[in-house]
Structures are given as C-alpha cells and as structure tokens.
Design a protein around this motif. Structure first.
Motif, PDB file in Angstrom:
ATOM      1  N   LEU A  22       0.813  -1.204   0.000  1.00 46.98           N
ATOM      2  CA  LEU A  22       0.000   0.000   0.000  1.00 46.98           C
ATOM      3  C   LEU A  22       0.854   1.265   0.000  1.00 46.98           C
ATOM      4  CD1 LEU A  22      -2.806  -1.206   2.406  1.00 46.98           C
ATOM      5  CD2 LEU A  22      -3.038  -0.680  -0.031  1.00 46.98           C
ATOM      6  N   GLY A  23       2.149   1.078  -0.255  1.00 47.43           N
ATOM      7  CA  GLY A  23       3.045   2.204  -0.448  1.00 47.43           C
ATOM      8  C   GLY A  23       3.282   2.367  -1.941  1.00 47.43           C
ATOM      9  N   GLU A  24       4.250   1.631  -2.444  1.00 47.58           N
ATOM     10  CA  GLU A  24       4.534   1.647  -3.888  1.00 47.58           C
ATOM     11  C   GLU A  24       3.739   0.542  -4.563  1.00 47.58           C
ATOM     12  OE1 GLU A  24       8.384   1.319  -6.931  1.00 47.58           O
ATOM     13  OE2 GLU A  24       8.649   1.426  -4.754  1.00 47.58           O
ATOM     14  N   ARG A  25       3.005   0.886  -5.601  1.00 49.95           N
ATOM     15  CA  ARG A  25       2.152  -0.084  -6.280  1.00 49.95           C
ATOM     16  C   ARG A  25       2.972  -1.147  -7.012  1.00 49.95           C
ATOM     17  NH1 ARG A  25      -2.054   4.136  -7.021  1.00 49.95           N
ATOM     18  NH2 ARG A  25      -4.051   3.173  -6.487  1.00 49.95           N
ATOM     19  N   LEU A  26       2.401  -2.331  -7.101  1.00 45.80           N
ATOM     20  CA  LEU A  26       2.966  -3.401  -7.902  1.00 45.80           C
ATOM     21  C   LEU A  26       2.746  -3.105  -9.380  1.00 45.80           C
ATOM     22  CD1 LEU A  26       1.563  -6.346  -5.773  1.00 45.80           C
ATOM     23  CD2 LEU A  26       4.005  -5.923  -6.151  1.00 45.80           C
ATOM     24  N   PRO A  27       3.516  -3.761 -10.267  1.00 45.21           N
ATOM     25  CA  PRO A  27       3.313  -3.547 -11.710  1.00 45.21           C
ATOM     26  C   PRO A  27       1.929  -3.993 -12.161  1.00 45.21           C
ATOM     27  CG  PRO A  27       5.399  -4.687 -11.271  1.00 45.21           C
ATOM     28  CD  PRO A  27       4.639  -4.659  -9.980  1.00 45.21           C
ATOM     29  N   ALA A  28       1.502  -3.477 -13.295  1.00 47.13           N
ATOM     30  CA  ALA A  28       0.206  -3.838 -13.858  1.00 47.13           C
ATOM     31  C   ALA A  28       0.089  -5.354 -14.003  1.00 47.13           C
ATOM     32  CB  ALA A  28       0.016  -3.164 -15.213  1.00 47.13           C
ATOM     33  N   GLY A  29      -1.058  -5.874 -13.610  1.00 43.79           N
ATOM     34  CA  GLY A  29      -1.321  -7.298 -13.755  1.00 43.79           C
ATOM     35  C   GLY A  29      -0.863  -8.171 -12.612  1.00 43.79           C
ATOM     36  N   ALA A  30      -0.183  -7.618 -11.613  1.00 38.30           N
ATOM     37  CA  ALA A  30       0.376  -8.428 -10.517  1.00 38.30           C
ATOM     38  C   ALA A  30      -0.682  -8.697  -9.443  1.00 38.30           C
ATOM     39  CB  ALA A  30       1.593  -7.722  -9.921  1.00 38.30           C
ATOM     40  N   ALA A  53      -5.730  -0.361  -4.977  1.00 38.05           N
ATOM     41  CA  ALA A  53      -4.808   0.349  -4.096  1.00 38.05           C
ATOM     42  C   ALA A  53      -3.402  -0.245  -4.134  1.00 38.05           C
ATOM     43  CB  ALA A  53      -5.334   0.319  -2.660  1.00 38.05           C
ATOM     44  N   ARG A  54      -3.276  -1.465  -4.676  1.00 37.66           N
ATOM     45  CA  ARG A  54      -1.995  -2.181  -4.636  1.00 37.66           C
ATOM     46  C   ARG A  54      -1.326  -2.366  -5.994  1.00 37.66           C
ATOM     47  NH1 ARG A  54      -5.193  -3.902  -0.502  1.00 37.66           N
ATOM     48  NH2 ARG A  54      -4.177  -4.700   1.399  1.00 37.66           N
ATOM     49  N   VAL A  55      -2.098  -2.280  -7.077  1.00 33.22           N
ATOM     50  CA  VAL A  55      -1.596  -2.653  -8.399  1.00 33.22           C
ATOM     51  C   VAL A  55      -1.819  -1.512  -9.389  1.00 33.22           C
ATOM     52  CG1 VAL A  55      -1.742  -4.332 -10.283  1.00 33.22           C
ATOM     53  CG2 VAL A  55      -2.119  -5.080  -7.919  1.00 33.22           C
ATOM     54  N   ALA A  56      -0.813  -1.191 -10.157  1.00 32.24           N
ATOM     55  CA  ALA A  56      -0.925  -0.144 -11.170  1.00 32.24           C
ATOM     56  C   ALA A  56      -1.882  -0.581 -12.281  1.00 32.24           C
ATOM     57  CB  ALA A  56       0.451   0.158 -11.757  1.00 32.24           C
ATOM     58  N   GLU A  57      -2.612   0.376 -12.818  1.00 26.61           N
ATOM     59  CA  GLU A  57      -3.505   0.156 -13.963  1.00 26.61           C
ATOM     60  C   GLU A  57      -4.476  -0.996 -13.718  1.00 26.61           C
ATOM     61  OE1 GLU A  57      -1.238  -0.143 -17.602  1.00 26.61           O
ATOM     62  OE2 GLU A  57       0.255   1.270 -16.853  1.00 26.61           O
ATOM     63  N   CYS A  58      -5.044  -1.029 -12.531  1.00 28.90           N
ATOM     64  CA  CYS A  58      -5.957  -2.104 -12.144  1.00 28.90           C
ATOM     65  C   CYS A  58      -7.190  -2.112 -13.048  1.00 28.90           C
ATOM     66  CB  CYS A  58      -6.374  -1.942 -10.688  1.00 28.90           C
ATOM     67  SG  CYS A  58      -7.380  -3.287 -10.041  1.00 28.90           S
ATOM     68  N   ALA A 307      -9.483   8.715  -6.919  1.00 31.39           N
ATOM     69  CA  ALA A 307     -10.900   8.356  -6.926  1.00 31.39           C
ATOM     70  C   ALA A 307     -11.407   8.077  -8.339  1.00 31.39           C
ATOM     71  CB  ALA A 307     -11.724   9.474  -6.288  1.00 31.39           C
ATOM     72  N   LEU A 308     -11.061   8.938  -9.278  1.00 30.40           N
ATOM     73  CA  LEU A 308     -11.585   8.806 -10.636  1.00 30.40           C
ATOM     74  C   LEU A 308     -10.983   7.631 -11.390  1.00 30.40           C
ATOM     75  CD1 LEU A 308     -11.784  12.576 -11.665  1.00 30.40           C
ATOM     76  CD2 LEU A 308     -13.558  11.115 -10.665  1.00 30.40           C
ATOM     77  N   SER A 309      -9.852   7.108 -10.895  1.00 27.17           N
ATOM     78  CA  SER A 309      -9.222   5.964 -11.563  1.00 27.17           C
ATOM     79  C   SER A 309      -9.705   4.628 -11.002  1.00 27.17           C
ATOM     80  CB  SER A 309      -7.695   6.041 -11.412  1.00 27.17           C
ATOM     81  OG  SER A 309      -7.295   5.869 -10.054  1.00 27.17           O
ATOM     82  N   MET A 310     -10.584   4.654 -10.011  1.00 25.47           N
ATOM     83  CA  MET A 310     -11.082   3.416  -9.416  1.00 25.47           C
ATOM     84  C   MET A 310     -11.824   2.611 -10.485  1.00 25.47           C
ATOM     85  SD  MET A 310     -13.097   3.102  -5.764  1.00 25.47           S
ATOM     86  CE  MET A 310     -11.921   4.168  -4.907  1.00 25.47           C
ATOM     87  N   PRO A 311     -11.475   1.329 -10.680  1.00 23.36           N
ATOM     88  CA  PRO A 311     -12.001   0.552 -11.811  1.00 23.36           C
ATOM     89  C   PRO A 311     -13.307  -0.172 -11.509  1.00 23.36           C
ATOM     90  CG  PRO A 311     -10.332  -0.720 -10.691  1.00 23.36           C
ATOM     91  CD  PRO A 311     -10.436   0.581  -9.944  1.00 23.36           C
ATOM     92  N   ILE A 312     -14.371   0.570 -11.254  1.00 22.48           N
ATOM     93  CA  ILE A 312     -15.650  -0.039 -10.926  1.00 22.48           C
ATOM     94  C   ILE A 312     -16.367  -0.434 -12.225  1.00 22.48           C
ATOM     95  CG2 ILE A 312     -17.831   0.254  -9.731  1.00 22.48           C
ATOM     96  CD1 ILE A 312     -15.242   0.271  -7.975  1.00 22.48           C
ATOM     97  N   PRO A 313     -16.720  -1.706 -12.388  1.00 16.43           N
ATOM     98  CA  PRO A 313     -17.318  -2.165 -13.655  1.00 16.43           C
ATOM     99  C   PRO A 313     -18.577  -1.383 -14.023  1.00 16.43           C
ATOM    100  CG  PRO A 313     -16.737  -4.037 -12.270  1.00 16.43           C
ATOM    101  CD  PRO A 313     -16.564  -2.804 -11.427  1.00 16.43           C
TER     102      PRO A 313
END
Length: 322
Positions: A22-30, A53-58, A307-313
C-alpha cells in the motif's frame, strides 16, 4: 525470550503498509502477488478496490484474474485468494481436535452430496464452516453467491496452519497470538498452539510498551520500513493495519476506528502520506468523501485522480466532498 526491538505505533504501521503493497504499487497485472495475504471481498466488491490500491492500472475484472479464487476464509468472510494458496487459507483454519475435524468434514460431505457435482446458488447456513475443508469453492458476483465442490488441496495439515500463521504475522506484524486467533477464526486455544509451533521463527518485540511479535526474518524490514507517500482509498478491512484493537495498536480483535469520521455510510478510509485523513463510502461510481481538516491543492488533485481511476465495472466515477 527477551525483547530485542522496541518500536512505536507509527513504525509498525509503516511496515504493515509496505508489506501489504500500500506504499509503492505493484506492476500492472500483478494481482496474485497483491492478494498473497488474502483480500476480504465485502460488498460492494471491496477486493477490487483493495487490488486497485496495490496494483498499477488495475482493471475492473482484476478480482477474477487467472490465478485467483474465492472462498470463505479468515473470519469466515468471502476472500479473494491466490489459487496456489487455497489450502493454506482453508485447511489452515481447521480445528486441531480430531473430533471437531471429523464434524467439519462430515458437514462438507453432506453439502457436497447435495450439490451432486453442480454449482449451486447458495444461502446454505453451514457453508462458512464447511469451506475450511478446502472442498468448496465460491463465486460471489455481489448479487449472488455460488458454490461448487472441488478436489481438496494436497497440503499437510500442520504446514497449512503454520503457513497461515506466518502469513498473518508477516501481514499484520507486530501482532499477537490473540490477534491471530481473531483473524484466522481458530479458537483461542488452537491459535496459541499454532503460534507456539512457529517457535524461533518469531521475534518478540514491544509496541508502545505492549508485547507482540514479528517474524525474525522480517526484522530488517520492520526497522527500515519507508514512509508512505501519495493518496490511497482504503477499504474498511485495510484500516486494521492502523490498529483496531482496544489499544489501537494491533489488527484485532476489536473494531476501534482510527478516525472519527467513519460511520455506516463512510466505512472506509482515505490515506494521505501514510496517515488516515478522511472517511469514504461508495454507491456504484459515486464516492462520497469526508475529510479531516484541510488539504493542499496538490493533495486534492491526488485524491481526485485516485478516486476517478477506481475501476468499478460499468460505472463512471465521480467524487463528492462533504
């Protein structure tokens, strides 16, 4: 054993945030790595917000990514877990007493016979307990819960309990045997026995004068835990990392809030630079945020972007400050 390390609450939280990604995000897809301690999937799809909150480009489908499964796990809640660790998070919760084990196994057998090999939409009152056998897999869509029988995991009974305890100590350390029992759902006597099995793997420490433990292998990571920067929208289960017990130091037992703004409509927390600075709730794509104190222009921009990047389907995200 004599404690070798004394730390304060802030250092404990820094370590927990870092190890929980929850500090530095993991790479996309991790996503599998992000779920290594299990992510509680309370409505409305908390595990997805936890992955964000944990993974880039979730992605909106992250909660069902390959390598992840769902079942009732710690605290008998629906969890998203790494499929490879299914046995740890199920068999690791079985009672130690052989008579109690047999009762759970018989319960699972009855449920599996009812299923007759098919996935069933569920409201079975005994499903939570039976999932500890590892014979039942869940699929929760937020509107319905489905369950099906699977082959039980091939894992040693003792090792499953040991590894579940290790995961807890690594994720929530500094922690205690009592907290482990609360989190895992094991009885207090069983939790103390499993805790004792770790033996020299545990390093006794003090947090604000309270006795606790970490994994000895994590001592350097605890000492060197970095400060966290940036904004993160944390779900309620992640707020335990800040301390939820009666002392406000450990992950449980208890429900003590670290911020007075939390209520039924705002159960989650906004973290800014490692500090809880607000409480929030969500309905579909609408996030309602209550802030504690003023924020700078840069902080506000970071909050809005998060907030705006939250990936809610199927939702267009919006943020309302109140």
């Amino acid at each position: 054993m004599t404690s070798r390390l004394r730390i304060d609450h802030q250092q404990a939280v820094r370590y927990r945030l870092a190890v929980n990604r929850l500090g530095e995000r993991l790479p996309a897809g991790a996503y599998v790595e992000a779920a290594r301690f299990g992510l509680q999937d309370t409505a409305p799809r908390d595990a997805l917000v936890g992955l964000h909150a944990r993974v880039a480009e979730c992605e909106p489908s992250a909660w069902e990514a390959p390598g992840l499964v769902q079942t009732y796990s710690p605290r008998a809640a629906v969890y998203v877990l790494p499929a490879a660790d299914f046995g740890v998070f199920t068999v690791g919760r079985m009672p130690l007493d052989p008579v109690e084990q047999q009762a759970v196994e018989e319960l699972a057998e009855r449920i599996c016979q009812e299923f007759a090999g098919a996935e069933q939409r569920q409201g079975h009152p005994e499903l939570r307990g039976a999932c500890a056998t590892g014979r039942l897999l869940l699929r929760w869509t937020t509107s319905a819960l489905y369950a099906r029988e699977v082959e039980p995991p091939e894992i040693d009974f003792r090792e499953a309990h040991l590894e579940l305890c290790r995961r807890h100590v690594r994720a929530f350390g500094p922690t205690t045997a009592e907290t482990f029992g609360w989190w895992s759902g094991l009885s207090r006597p069983d939790a103390r026995v499993v805790w004792s099995w770790l033996g020299d793997e545990l390093l006794p420490i003090e947090v604000e004068g309270r006795a606790a433990a970490i994994l000895a292998a994590d001592e350097d990571a605890v000492r060197a835990a970095p400060a966290v920067t940036g904004a993160r929208f944390l779900v309620a289960s992640d707020l335990r990392l800040f301390g939820a017990d009666r002392y406000g130091l450990f992950a449980g037992p208890g429900q003590k809030s670290r911020i007075e703004l939390n209520d039924w409509h705002h159960p989650h927390g906004l973290m800014l630079d490692g500090q809880l600075r607000g409480a929030w709730g969500r309905r579909q794509g609408a996030i309602n945020l209550r802030l504690a104190g003023r924020v700078t222009g840069a902080e506000r921009a970071a909050i809005e972007a998060e907030a705006l990047s939250m990936p809610i389907p199927g939702a267009t995200m919006s943020l309302r400050l109140s």
